[in-house]
Design a protein around this motif. Structure first.
Motif, PDB file in Angstrom:
ATOM      1  N   UNK A 217      62.931  51.894   9.696  1.00 48.63           N
ATOM      2  CA  UNK A 217      62.980  53.337   9.820  1.00 48.63           C
ATOM      3  C   UNK A 217      64.376  53.839  10.152  1.00 48.63           C
ATOM      4  N   UNK A 218      64.445  55.049  10.727  1.00 49.24           N
ATOM      5  CA  UNK A 218      65.707  55.673  11.128  1.00 49.24           C
ATOM      6  C   UNK A 218      65.678  55.976  12.620  1.00 49.24           C
ATOM      7  N   UNK A 219      66.829  55.900  13.262  1.00 46.26           N
ATOM      8  CA  UNK A 219      66.931  56.296  14.663  1.00 46.26           C
ATOM      9  C   UNK A 219      68.226  57.057  14.877  1.00 46.26           C
ATOM     10  N   UNK A 220      68.215  57.959  15.849  1.00 47.96           N
ATOM     11  CA  UNK A 220      69.394  58.771  16.164  1.00 47.96           C
ATOM     12  C   UNK A 220      69.756  58.544  17.618  1.00 47.96           C
ATOM     13  N   UNK A 221      70.960  58.054  17.840  1.00 43.97           N
ATOM     14  CA  UNK A 221      71.430  57.726  19.184  1.00 43.97           C
ATOM     15  C   UNK A 221      71.720  59.004  19.977  1.00 43.97           C
ATOM     16  N   UNK A 222      71.403  59.014  21.295  1.00 41.53           N
ATOM     17  CA  UNK A 222      71.714  60.193  22.113  1.00 41.53           C
ATOM     18  C   UNK A 222      73.220  60.416  22.234  1.00 41.53           C
ATOM     19  N   UNK A 223      73.666  61.576  21.803  1.00 46.48           N
ATOM     20  CA  UNK A 223      75.065  62.001  21.964  1.00 46.48           C
ATOM     21  C   UNK A 223      75.035  63.406  22.546  1.00 46.48           C
ATOM     22  N   UNK A 224      75.643  63.595  23.682  1.00 44.46           N
ATOM     23  CA  UNK A 224      75.608  64.881  24.378  1.00 44.46           C
ATOM     24  C   UNK A 224      76.091  66.010  23.473  1.00 44.46           C
ATOM     25  N   UNK A 225      75.264  67.042  23.341  1.00 44.93           N
ATOM     26  CA  UNK A 225      75.609  68.199  22.514  1.00 44.93           C
ATOM     27  C   UNK A 225      75.020  68.159  21.119  1.00 44.93           C
ATOM     28  N   UNK A 226      74.642  66.979  20.641  1.00 42.51           N
ATOM     29  CA  UNK A 226      74.034  66.862  19.310  1.00 42.51           C
ATOM     30  C   UNK A 226      72.571  67.282  19.366  1.00 42.51           C
ATOM     31  N   UNK A 227      72.034  67.665  18.220  1.00 37.65           N
ATOM     32  CA  UNK A 227      70.632  68.051  18.126  1.00 37.65           C
ATOM     33  C   UNK A 227      70.029  67.471  16.855  1.00 37.65           C
ATOM     34  N   UNK A 228      68.718  67.296  16.866  1.00 40.03           N
ATOM     35  CA  UNK A 228      67.987  66.836  15.685  1.00 40.03           C
ATOM     36  C   UNK A 228      66.992  67.919  15.307  1.00 40.03           C
ATOM     37  N   UNK A 229      67.091  68.409  14.094  1.00 43.45           N
ATOM     38  CA  UNK A 229      66.140  69.383  13.560  1.00 43.45           C
ATOM     39  C   UNK A 229      65.269  68.672  12.538  1.00 43.45           C
ATOM     40  N   UNK A 230      63.967  68.653  12.793  1.00 40.55           N
ATOM     41  CA  UNK A 230      63.072  68.031  11.806  1.00 40.55           C
ATOM     42  C   UNK A 230      61.805  68.857  11.656  1.00 40.55           C
ATOM     43  N   UNK A 231      61.180  68.727  10.496  1.00 39.46           N
ATOM     44  CA  UNK A 231      60.028  69.540  10.151  1.00 39.46           C
ATOM     45  C   UNK A 231      58.741  68.732  10.196  1.00 39.46           C
ATOM     46  N   UNK A 232      57.728  69.297  10.840  1.00 41.48           N
ATOM     47  CA  UNK A 232      56.417  68.662  10.915  1.00 41.48           C
ATOM     48  C   UNK A 232      55.530  69.060   9.740  1.00 41.48           C
ATOM     49  N   UNK A 233      55.992  70.039   8.959  1.00 42.30           N
ATOM     50  CA  UNK A 233      55.263  70.476   7.774  1.00 42.30           C
ATOM     51  C   UNK A 233      56.145  70.299   6.553  1.00 42.30           C
ATOM     52  N   UNK A 234      55.530  69.890   5.445  1.00 41.94           N
ATOM     53  CA  UNK A 234      56.256  69.724   4.207  1.00 41.94           C
ATOM     54  C   UNK A 234      56.461  71.053   3.499  1.00 41.94           C
ATOM     55  N   UNK A 235      57.159  71.027   2.367  1.00 42.35           N
ATOM     56  CA  UNK A 235      57.407  72.239   1.596  1.00 42.35           C
ATOM     57  C   UNK A 235      56.131  72.814   1.016  1.00 42.35           C
ATOM     58  N   UNK A 236      55.060  72.006   0.976  1.00 39.88           N
ATOM     59  CA  UNK A 236      53.776  72.478   0.471  1.00 39.88           C
ATOM     60  C   UNK A 236      52.953  73.182   1.548  1.00 39.88           C
ATOM     61  N   UNK A 237      53.515  73.278   2.778  1.00 38.40           N
ATOM     62  CA  UNK A 237      52.813  73.951   3.856  1.00 38.40           C
ATOM     63  C   UNK A 237      51.792  73.087   4.571  1.00 38.40           C
ATOM     64  N   UNK A 238      51.738  71.811   4.210  1.00 44.53           N
ATOM     65  CA  UNK A 238      50.800  70.888   4.839  1.00 44.53           C
ATOM     66  C   UNK A 238      51.511  70.032   5.884  1.00 44.53           C
ATOM     67  N   UNK A 239      50.772  69.597   6.884  1.00 41.93           N
ATOM     68  CA  UNK A 239      51.343  68.720   7.911  1.00 41.93           C
ATOM     69  C   UNK A 239      51.876  67.445   7.266  1.00 41.93           C
ATOM     70  N   UNK A 240      53.053  67.036   7.698  1.00 40.93           N
ATOM     71  CA  UNK A 240      53.726  65.872   7.110  1.00 40.93           C
ATOM     72  C   UNK A 240      53.551  64.653   8.008  1.00 40.93           C
ATOM     73  N   UNK A 241      52.684  63.702   7.620  1.00 43.57           N
ATOM     74  CA  UNK A 241      52.474  62.510   8.456  1.00 43.57           C
ATOM     75  C   UNK A 241      53.726  61.653   8.603  1.00 43.57           C
ATOM     76  N   UNK A 242      54.681  61.794   7.672  1.00 41.62           N
ATOM     77  CA  UNK A 242      55.922  61.023   7.769  1.00 41.62           C
ATOM     78  C   UNK A 242      56.845  61.508   8.878  1.00 41.62           C
ATOM     79  N   UNK A 243      56.509  62.658   9.496  1.00 42.72           N
ATOM     80  CA  UNK A 243      57.343  63.194  10.579  1.00 42.72           C
ATOM     81  C   UNK A 243      57.059  62.517  11.915  1.00 42.72           C
ATOM     82  N   UNK A 244      56.231  61.484  11.928  1.00 46.82           N
ATOM     83  CA  UNK A 244      55.955  60.750  13.161  1.00 46.82           C
ATOM     84  C   UNK A 244      57.271  60.256  13.762  1.00 46.82           C
ATOM     85  N   UNK A 245      57.387  60.358  15.078  1.00 53.14           N
ATOM     86  CA  UNK A 245      58.647  60.015  15.749  1.00 53.14           C
ATOM     87  C   UNK A 245      58.354  59.639  17.198  1.00 53.14           C
TER      88      UNK A 245
END
Length: 268
Positions: A217-245
């Motif tokens: 998978x992918x991981x993002x290391x903690x860096x002060x000031x950085x942010x992660x924006x991710x979507x729990x819904x896909x472009x089809x408006x349905x919940x995205x199971x791949x957004x598990x984190x």
């Protein structure tokens, strides 16, 4: 080569070199303006320079790390002052973290999540610096401020973690106020942390490091000031199971973060 051709070739070469030099000088000039506009106190070079400064334009550097699920790392999203401010507000009121009960909507303790945290109050949401951060979240996520839940600040100490989970709701109770969660902004507030990565097991097609272990998978290391924006819904408006984190185990130091969940509808 005929003399006439030599002259034409020489002129073309001169013009080409001049264009290249001119392009570099233009880029250097633009960069100089950008630096002066955002780094010199009191310098106003844009019509609405204060708003540009509050949005950290010229500082925030987006990096798309996954399209499926949609994940963007926003480098330098928060200033160091903003990070310290959120930590100072949270410190006196930290409590053992909970998870949302699907039957009552209330927080309950769980071994899935071992951090401590707190939620900002509706009154604190009116503070100028909090409003500034929330507006920035809204602009970068393209979700209205009023669709956001109250911000949560978390602290993970050594050996603490948050097992992989979805941010979207799978019950009807939690959908009554504001609808489904569509996106999450997770902001790092501290440095010098070993481990504590944010882990997306179903993103990417390679390996990553999570709490000192190699995982798929992918991981993002903690860096002060950085942010992660991710979507729990896909472009089809349905919940995205791949957004598990999840939050990987902290091996040393303290990991501080702030989370903002955004809904389909107005929450406040």
């Amino acid at each position: 080569m005929a003399p006439a051709m030599k002259i034409v070739f020489g002129l073309l070469t001169f013009v080409t070199v001049g264009m290249i030099i001119g392009a570099f000088l233009q880029l250097a000039f633009i960069h100089k303006l950008e630096v002066e506009s955002y780094s010199r106190p009191g310098t106003i070079r844009l019509e609405n320079d204060r708003e540009a400064e509050s949005l950290r334009l010229g500082y925030v550097k987006p990096e798309i790390i996954s399209w499926f699920p949609r994940i963007i790392v926003l480098h330098n999203f928060l200033s160091m002052e903003e990070c310290d401010y959120l930590r100072a507000i949270a410190m006196p009121r930290l409590q053992v973290s909970t998870v949302v009960d699907t039957k009552t909507g209330k927080g309950i303790k769980s071994d899935v999540r071992t951090s401590s945290g707190m939620f900002l109050s509706p009154n604190e949401r009116k503070y100028p610096m909090i409003q500034q951060i929330e507006k920035r979240i809204s602009v970068f996520a393209q979700v209205p401020v009023e669709n956001g839940e109250l911000m949560q600040v978390l602290r993970y100490e050594k050996n603490q973690f948050y097992k992989p989970h979805h941010d979207y709701f799978s019950d009807t109770f939690n959908l009554k106020r504001g609808g489904q969660r569509i996106a999450t902004m997770l902001m790092y507030l501290s440095d010098n942390v070993e481990g504590g990565e944010t882990y997306f097991p179903l993103a990417g097609d390679g390996d990553c490091i999570c709490g000192g272990k190699t995982m798929k998978g992918l991981s993002v290391k903690p860096v002060k000031g950085d942010a992660i924006l991710f979507w729990s819904m896909g472009l089809d408006g349905q919940s995205d199971p791949n957004s598990i984190h999840g939050g990987c185990e902290v091996l040393s130091g303290e990991k501080w973060s702030a989370t903002k969940w955004m809904r389909q509808k107005v929450t406040s």
